[in-house]
Scaffold this active site. Structure first.
Site, mmCIF file in Angstrom:
data_model
loop_
_atom_site.group_PDB
_atom_site.id
_atom_site.type_symbol
_atom_site.label_atom_id
_atom_site.label_comp_id
_atom_site.label_asym_id
_atom_site.label_seq_id
_atom_site.Cartn_x
_atom_site.Cartn_y
_atom_site.Cartn_z
ATOM 1 N N ASN A 1 127.136 -8.236 26.112
ATOM 2 C CA ASN A 1 125.813 -7.620 25.962
ATOM 3 C C ASN A 1 124.895 -8.478 25.109
ATOM 4 O O ASN A 1 123.713 -8.671 25.426
ATOM 5 C CB ASN A 1 125.940 -6.240 25.310
ATOM 6 C CG ASN A 1 126.706 -5.250 26.142
ATOM 7 O OD1 ASN A 1 126.927 -5.437 27.337
ATOM 8 N ND2 ASN A 1 127.139 -4.172 25.516
ATOM 9 N N ARG B 1 115.612 5.677 12.762
ATOM 10 C CA ARG B 1 114.887 5.505 11.496
ATOM 11 C C ARG B 1 114.605 4.041 11.185
ATOM 12 O O ARG B 1 113.911 3.738 10.214
ATOM 13 C CB ARG B 1 115.654 6.162 10.354
ATOM 14 C CG ARG B 1 115.684 7.680 10.454
ATOM 15 C CD ARG B 1 116.424 8.320 9.291
ATOM 16 N NE ARG B 1 117.861 8.085 9.393
ATOM 17 C CZ ARG B 1 118.569 7.362 8.543
ATOM 18 N NH1 ARG B 1 117.984 6.783 7.521
ATOM 19 N NH2 ARG B 1 119.870 7.221 8.712
ATOM 20 N N GLY B 2 115.126 3.128 11.992
ATOM 21 C CA GLY B 2 114.794 1.730 11.817
ATOM 22 C C GLY B 2 115.915 0.906 11.239
ATOM 23 O O GLY B 2 117.104 1.164 11.478
ATOM 24 N N ASP C 1 131.702 -1.326 32.020
ATOM 25 C CA ASP C 1 131.437 0.011 31.493
ATOM 26 C C ASP C 1 131.411 1.026 32.641
ATOM 27 O O ASP C 1 130.687 0.837 33.624
ATOM 28 C CB ASP C 1 130.082 0.064 30.786
ATOM 29 C CG ASP C 1 130.059 -0.744 29.503
ATOM 30 O OD1 ASP C 1 131.135 -1.162 29.036
ATOM 31 O OD2 ASP C 1 128.951 -0.946 28.963
ATOM 32 N N GLY D 1 130.601 -4.725 27.100
ATOM 33 C CA GLY D 1 131.311 -5.464 26.059
ATOM 34 C C GLY D 1 130.295 -6.016 25.075
ATOM 35 O O GLY D 1 129.275 -6.600 25.476
ATOM 36 N N GLY E 1 122.595 1.838 30.977
ATOM 37 C CA GLY E 1 123.436 0.649 31.060
ATOM 38 C C GLY E 1 123.172 -0.323 29.929
ATOM 39 O O GLY E 1 122.022 -0.545 29.535
ATOM 40 N N GLN F 1 119.656 1.855 11.211
ATOM 41 C CA GLN F 1 119.658 3.284 10.937
ATOM 42 C C GLN F 1 119.184 4.097 12.136
ATOM 43 O O GLN F 1 118.552 5.132 11.980
ATOM 44 C CB GLN F 1 118.759 3.568 9.719
ATOM 45 C CG GLN F 1 119.191 2.825 8.467
ATOM 46 C CD GLN F 1 118.207 2.969 7.322
ATOM 47 O OE1 GLN F 1 117.014 3.098 7.520
ATOM 48 N NE2 GLN F 1 118.714 2.942 6.097
ATOM 49 N N ASP G 1 123.335 -3.835 20.491
ATOM 50 C CA ASP G 1 123.569 -5.219 20.895
ATOM 51 C C ASP G 1 122.252 -5.942 21.178
ATOM 52 O O ASP G 1 122.104 -7.126 20.863
ATOM 53 C CB ASP G 1 124.473 -5.259 22.127
ATOM 54 C CG ASP G 1 125.863 -4.732 21.824
ATOM 55 O OD1 ASP G 1 126.333 -4.896 20.687
ATOM 56 O OD2 ASP G 1 126.482 -4.132 22.732
ATOM 57 N N ARG H 1 116.570 2.728 28.926
ATOM 58 C CA ARG H 1 117.102 2.410 30.257
ATOM 59 C C ARG H 1 118.615 2.650 30.253
ATOM 60 O O ARG H 1 119.269 2.468 29.232
ATOM 61 C CB ARG H 1 116.842 0.943 30.626
ATOM 62 C CG ARG H 1 115.376 0.516 30.596
ATOM 63 C CD ARG H 1 114.604 1.088 31.756
ATOM 64 N NE ARG H 1 113.297 0.457 31.892
ATOM 65 C CZ ARG H 1 112.200 0.829 31.242
ATOM 66 N NH1 ARG H 1 112.276 1.811 30.359
ATOM 67 N NH2 ARG H 1 111.053 0.215 31.439
#
Length: 281
Positions: A42, A200-201, A12, A38, A264, A197, A229, A262
């Site tokens: 991930n 929103r969870g 990335d 990817g 990355g 979502q 991911d 975080r």
């Protein structure tokens, strides 16, 4: 707990900008960073950090980017014996722009990921399996067909898949856009379906009936890349451990929320105790 991930491997290139550009617009003042990425990589990395024993099957190029793309997984102990090197195609690259709120835009040059074929897969995939749709669809379908245990299908990015895959998956994970693409087809099998979502969870369904809902802890988002991911890895680990649906959703929402704090995709994946701390445990 053994999990095999069949999926993409990228490097990335992340530009953190004051804001995201509109069509035809140039935005200056960004800073650039490089991270392993990817969706497959991930999810493999995140699942290993949460305590699973993970093997990754994928493909990289014979170039300098491959080492960078595999570095964090190698250091953590993800089994990379199933990752092959392609001499004809480059390692996949994702070009990512991120704004100060964590929103992003992503363009992917798949490279060697598009050359992962069913011939690269074992005839039987033991234990649990996680797949996404950043590899050729015939390879994804073959992996699901050869799985002997629990199958998680993260149907992203959305594209047509077979009825057999939808019925075989024990767990399907999609976001709201992907859920709209597949519609009622998601619920034809007997497995669980989770629709994420964002802030929103997430909601869990079985045979079209809602069975659980959870929202993430409040966090200050920095970069949403990889949060989905981390969620997929966490919900798979949680269900394999025998957590009840609502508890598993809360765990996964917390993992995704932590990852958004975080930069990355892989560096942001949480340790088990970091997820539990967000949950107040």
């Amino acid at each position: 707990m053994r999990i095999t991930v069949v999926g993409s491997i990228n490097l990335d290139l992340v530009a953190s900008a004051p804001r995201l550009p509109g069509p035809g617009e140039t935005v200056t003042g960004a800073t650039l960073a490089r991270y392993p990425g990817g969706k497959g990589a991930n999810q493999a990395y995140a699942a290993e950090k949460l305590g699973a024993e993970v093997s990754l099957i994928g493909r990289v190029g014979n170039d300098s980017l491959a080492g960078e793309a595999l570095a964090l997984m190698s250091d953590l102990g993800v089994d990379l014996a199933g990752v092959e090197v392609d001499v004809a195609a480059p390692t996949g690259v994702a070009l990512i722009a991120v704004d100060p709120t964590g929103e992003n835009q992503i363009v992917v040059a798949a490279g060697a990921n598009h050359l992962v074929t069913p011939e690269q897969l074992p005839q039987r995939i033991e234990g649990a399996l996680i797949v996404q749709l950043e590899l050729p669809i015939e390879t994804v379908e073959a992996a699901v067909g050869r799985a002997t245990g629990f199958v998680c299908a993260n149907l992203a990015p959305a594209q047509p898949v077979s009825e057999a895959l939808l019925r075989r998956a024990d767990l399907i994970v999609v976001n709201e856009t992907e859920a709209a693409f597949y519609g009622e087809a998601l619920h034809r099998g007997g497995g669980r379906v989770v629709v994420t979502q964002g802030a929103r969870g997430a909601v869990m369904y079985q045979r079209g009936v809602q069975t659980a809902w959870a929202e993430p802890p409040a966090v200050q988002a920095v970069d949403a890349t990889g949060a989905g991911d981390a969620f997929v890895a966490a919900i798979t680990v949680a269900l394999l451990e025998g957590m009840e649906p609502a508890q598993a959703l809360r765990f996964a929402c917390a993992a995704g929320a932590f990852a958004a704090t975080r930069p990355g995709a892989q560096p942001s994946a949480p340790e088990r105790d970091q997820v539990e701390a967000l949950l107040g445990g």
